[in-house]
Write an enzyme that holds these catalytic residues in place. Structure first.
Site, PDB file in Angstrom:
ATOM      1  N   CYS A 120       0.857  -1.191   0.000  1.00 36.64           N
ATOM      2  CA  CYS A 120       0.000   0.000   0.000  1.00 36.64           C
ATOM      3  C   CYS A 120       0.890   1.237   0.000  1.00 36.64           C
ATOM      4  O   CYS A 120       1.694   1.440   0.920  1.00 36.64           O
ATOM      5  CB  CYS A 120      -0.913  -0.001   1.224  1.00 36.64           C
ATOM      6  SG  CYS A 120      -1.765   1.564   1.462  1.00 36.64           S
ATOM      7  N   CYS A 142       0.565   3.398   3.114  1.00 38.78           N
ATOM      8  CA  CYS A 142       1.235   2.800   4.278  1.00 38.78           C
ATOM      9  C   CYS A 142       2.738   3.068   4.191  1.00 38.78           C
ATOM     10  O   CYS A 142       3.382   3.378   5.208  1.00 38.78           O
ATOM     11  CB  CYS A 142       0.974   1.294   4.337  1.00 38.78           C
ATOM     12  SG  CYS A 142      -0.657   0.851   4.963  1.00 38.78           S
ATOM     13  N   ASP A 187      -0.412  16.524  -1.976  1.00 40.04           N
ATOM     14  CA  ASP A 187      -0.745  15.592  -3.050  1.00 40.04           C
ATOM     15  C   ASP A 187       0.275  15.754  -4.182  1.00 40.04           C
ATOM     16  O   ASP A 187       0.650  16.863  -4.554  1.00 40.04           O
ATOM     17  CB  ASP A 187      -2.167  15.879  -3.566  1.00 40.04           C
ATOM     18  CG  ASP A 187      -2.703  14.750  -4.420  1.00 40.04           C
ATOM     19  OD1 ASP A 187      -3.649  14.072  -3.984  1.00 40.04           O
ATOM     20  OD2 ASP A 187      -2.176  14.550  -5.546  1.00 40.04           O
ATOM     21  N   HIS A 227      -3.903   1.042   8.438  1.00 42.30           N
ATOM     22  CA  HIS A 227      -4.504   0.796   7.128  1.00 42.30           C
ATOM     23  C   HIS A 227      -6.000   0.545   7.238  1.00 42.30           C
ATOM     24  O   HIS A 227      -6.429  -0.443   7.841  1.00 42.30           O
ATOM     25  CB  HIS A 227      -3.834  -0.382   6.421  1.00 42.30           C
ATOM     26  CG  HIS A 227      -4.373  -0.573   5.025  1.00 42.30           C
ATOM     27  ND1 HIS A 227      -3.916   0.164   3.960  1.00 42.30           N
ATOM     28  CD2 HIS A 227      -5.373  -1.348   4.544  1.00 42.30           C
ATOM     29  CE1 HIS A 227      -4.599  -0.170   2.870  1.00 42.30           C
ATOM     30  NE2 HIS A 227      -5.491  -1.088   3.203  1.00 42.30           N
ATOM     31  N   ASN A 269     -12.916   9.881  -1.598  1.00 44.07           N
ATOM     32  CA  ASN A 269     -13.473   9.015  -2.636  1.00 44.07           C
ATOM     33  C   ASN A 269     -13.516   7.589  -2.103  1.00 44.07           C
ATOM     34  O   ASN A 269     -12.565   7.124  -1.463  1.00 44.07           O
ATOM     35  CB  ASN A 269     -12.609   9.083  -3.899  1.00 44.07           C
ATOM     36  CG  ASN A 269     -12.627  10.474  -4.526  1.00 44.07           C
ATOM     37  OD1 ASN A 269     -13.690  11.077  -4.656  1.00 44.07           O
ATOM     38  ND2 ASN A 269     -11.465  10.980  -4.886  1.00 44.07           N
ATOM     39  N   HIS A 293      -6.368   3.295   0.482  1.00 44.47           N
ATOM     40  CA  HIS A 293      -6.042   3.585   1.881  1.00 44.47           C
ATOM     41  C   HIS A 293      -6.806   4.870   2.179  1.00 44.47           C
ATOM     42  O   HIS A 293      -6.601   5.886   1.489  1.00 44.47           O
ATOM     43  CB  HIS A 293      -4.525   3.775   2.043  1.00 44.47           C
ATOM     44  CG  HIS A 293      -4.051   4.051   3.445  1.00 44.47           C
ATOM     45  ND1 HIS A 293      -3.109   3.258   4.069  1.00 44.47           N
ATOM     46  CD2 HIS A 293      -4.357   5.032   4.322  1.00 44.47           C
ATOM     47  CE1 HIS A 293      -2.861   3.744   5.287  1.00 44.47           C
ATOM     48  NE2 HIS A 293      -3.610   4.827   5.453  1.00 44.47           N
ATOM     49  N   HIS A 306      -8.244   8.257   2.785  1.00 45.42           N
ATOM     50  CA  HIS A 306      -7.595   9.571   2.779  1.00 45.42           C
ATOM     51  C   HIS A 306      -8.618  10.657   2.512  1.00 45.42           C
ATOM     52  O   HIS A 306      -9.614  10.430   1.837  1.00 45.42           O
ATOM     53  CB  HIS A 306      -6.465   9.631   1.748  1.00 45.42           C
ATOM     54  CG  HIS A 306      -6.868   9.250   0.354  1.00 45.42           C
ATOM     55  ND1 HIS A 306      -7.017   7.934  -0.041  1.00 45.42           N
ATOM     56  CD2 HIS A 306      -7.170  10.001  -0.722  1.00 45.42           C
ATOM     57  CE1 HIS A 306      -7.377   7.898  -1.313  1.00 45.42           C
ATOM     58  NE2 HIS A 306      -7.494   9.135  -1.756  1.00 45.42           N
ATOM     59  N   HIS A 315      -8.940  14.503   1.019  1.00 42.56           N
ATOM     60  CA  HIS A 315      -8.330  15.597   0.263  1.00 42.56           C
ATOM     61  C   HIS A 315      -8.755  16.915   0.914  1.00 42.56           C
ATOM     62  O   HIS A 315      -9.946  17.121   1.166  1.00 42.56           O
ATOM     63  CB  HIS A 315      -8.842  15.606  -1.182  1.00 42.56           C
ATOM     64  CG  HIS A 315      -8.558  14.356  -1.966  1.00 42.56           C
ATOM     65  ND1 HIS A 315      -7.544  14.283  -2.888  1.00 42.56           N
ATOM     66  CD2 HIS A 315      -9.166  13.145  -1.982  1.00 42.56           C
ATOM     67  CE1 HIS A 315      -7.543  13.074  -3.449  1.00 42.56           C
ATOM     68  NE2 HIS A 315      -8.517  12.360  -2.916  1.00 42.56           N
TER      69      HIS A 315
HETATM   70  P1  DGP Z   1      -7.993   9.224  -4.850  1.00 45.18           P
HETATM   71  O1  DGP Z   1      -8.255   9.365  -6.319  1.00 45.18           O
HETATM   72  O2  DGP Z   1      -9.068   9.871  -4.008  1.00 45.18           O
HETATM   73  O3  DGP Z   1      -7.678   7.794  -4.451  1.00 45.18           O
HETATM   74  O4  DGP Z   1      -6.692  10.107  -4.580  1.00 45.18           O
HETATM   75  C1  DGP Z   1      -5.409   9.604  -4.470  1.00 45.18           C
HETATM   76  C2  DGP Z   1      -4.478  10.782  -4.500  1.00 45.18           C
HETATM   77  O5  DGP Z   1      -3.212  10.344  -4.065  1.00 45.18           O
HETATM   78  C3  DGP Z   1      -4.282  11.415  -5.879  1.00 45.18           C
HETATM   79  O6  DGP Z   1      -4.756  12.758  -5.845  1.00 45.18           O
HETATM   80  C4  DGP Z   1      -2.789  11.389  -6.113  1.00 45.18           C
HETATM   81  C5  DGP Z   1      -2.212  11.087  -4.741  1.00 45.18           C
HETATM   82  N1  DGP Z   1      -1.024  10.254  -4.739  1.00 45.18           N
HETATM   83  C6  DGP Z   1      -0.894   9.023  -5.301  1.00 45.18           C
HETATM   84  N2  DGP Z   1       0.347   8.548  -5.101  1.00 45.18           N
HETATM   85  C7  DGP Z   1       1.001   9.495  -4.369  1.00 45.18           C
HETATM   86  C8  DGP Z   1       2.328   9.574  -3.858  1.00 45.18           C
HETATM   87  O7  DGP Z   1       3.168   8.681  -3.984  1.00 45.18           O
HETATM   88  N3  DGP Z   1       2.649  10.703  -3.168  1.00 45.18           N
HETATM   89  C9  DGP Z   1       1.748  11.729  -2.982  1.00 45.18           C
HETATM   90  N4  DGP Z   1       2.179  12.790  -2.302  1.00 45.18           N
HETATM   91  N5  DGP Z   1       0.500  11.680  -3.459  1.00 45.18           N
HETATM   92  C10 DGP Z   1       0.137  10.576  -4.148  1.00 45.18           C
END
Ligand code: DGP
Length: 112
Positions: free
Chosen positions: A3, A6, A29, A45, A85, A96, A98, A100
């Site tokens: 993950c 994680c 992000d 997790h 989401n 995982h 989260h 925004h």
């Molecule tokens: P969602 O679509 O709601 O699952 O959003 C996942 C978000 O995670 C997306 O906006 C991009 C962000 N993201 C994915 N991988 C990484 C990463 O390795 N580092 C960071 N900082 N953000 C990431």
């Protein structure tokens, strides 16, 4: 478990941190959809809102208690949007839980 959040939570993958304590981490992000776009995750997790239970849901209240200070620390001064989401139809890409936090500019009525 493979993950990515994680791995970010335990430091295996670097992130641009805004806030961290023993339970949660907030970081920028990688693919911002607003001038300021921060993600807040629990360190434990949980896949999504769909996996919340009576046993683990207190972390959500904890995250929301911290969000105002995290938004301020990230430089947001004039309001923000909090989004999560859940599942394929919502385009959840990281499995995982989260949240925004989007702000730093006038947001369109609909985003993500
Ligand atoms: P969602 O679509 O709601 O699952 O959003 C996942 C978000 O995670 C997306 O906006 C991009 C962000 N993201 C994915 N991988 C990484 C990463 O390795 N580092 C960071 N900082 N953000 C990431």
């Amino acid at each position: 478990m493979d993950c990515i959040f994680c791995k970010i939570a335990n430091g295996q993958i670097p992130s641009s941190k805004v806030y961290e304590d023993d339970k949660i981490l907030a970081f920028h992000d990688i693919n911002p959809e607003a001038k300021i776009h921060v993600l807040v995750i629990p360190k434990c997790h949980i896949q999504s809102v769909g996996e919340l239970t009576e046993e683990n849901s207190s972390i959500v209240a904890y995250i929301f208690e911290k969000i105002p200070a995290i938004a301020t620390k990230a430089g947001i001064t004039n309001g923000y949007r909090v989004i999560t989401n859940c599942g394929p139809d919502a385009c959840q890409s990281v499995l995982h839980l989260h949240f925004h936090i989007l702000g730093g500019e006038q947001l369109p009525e609909h985003i993500r």
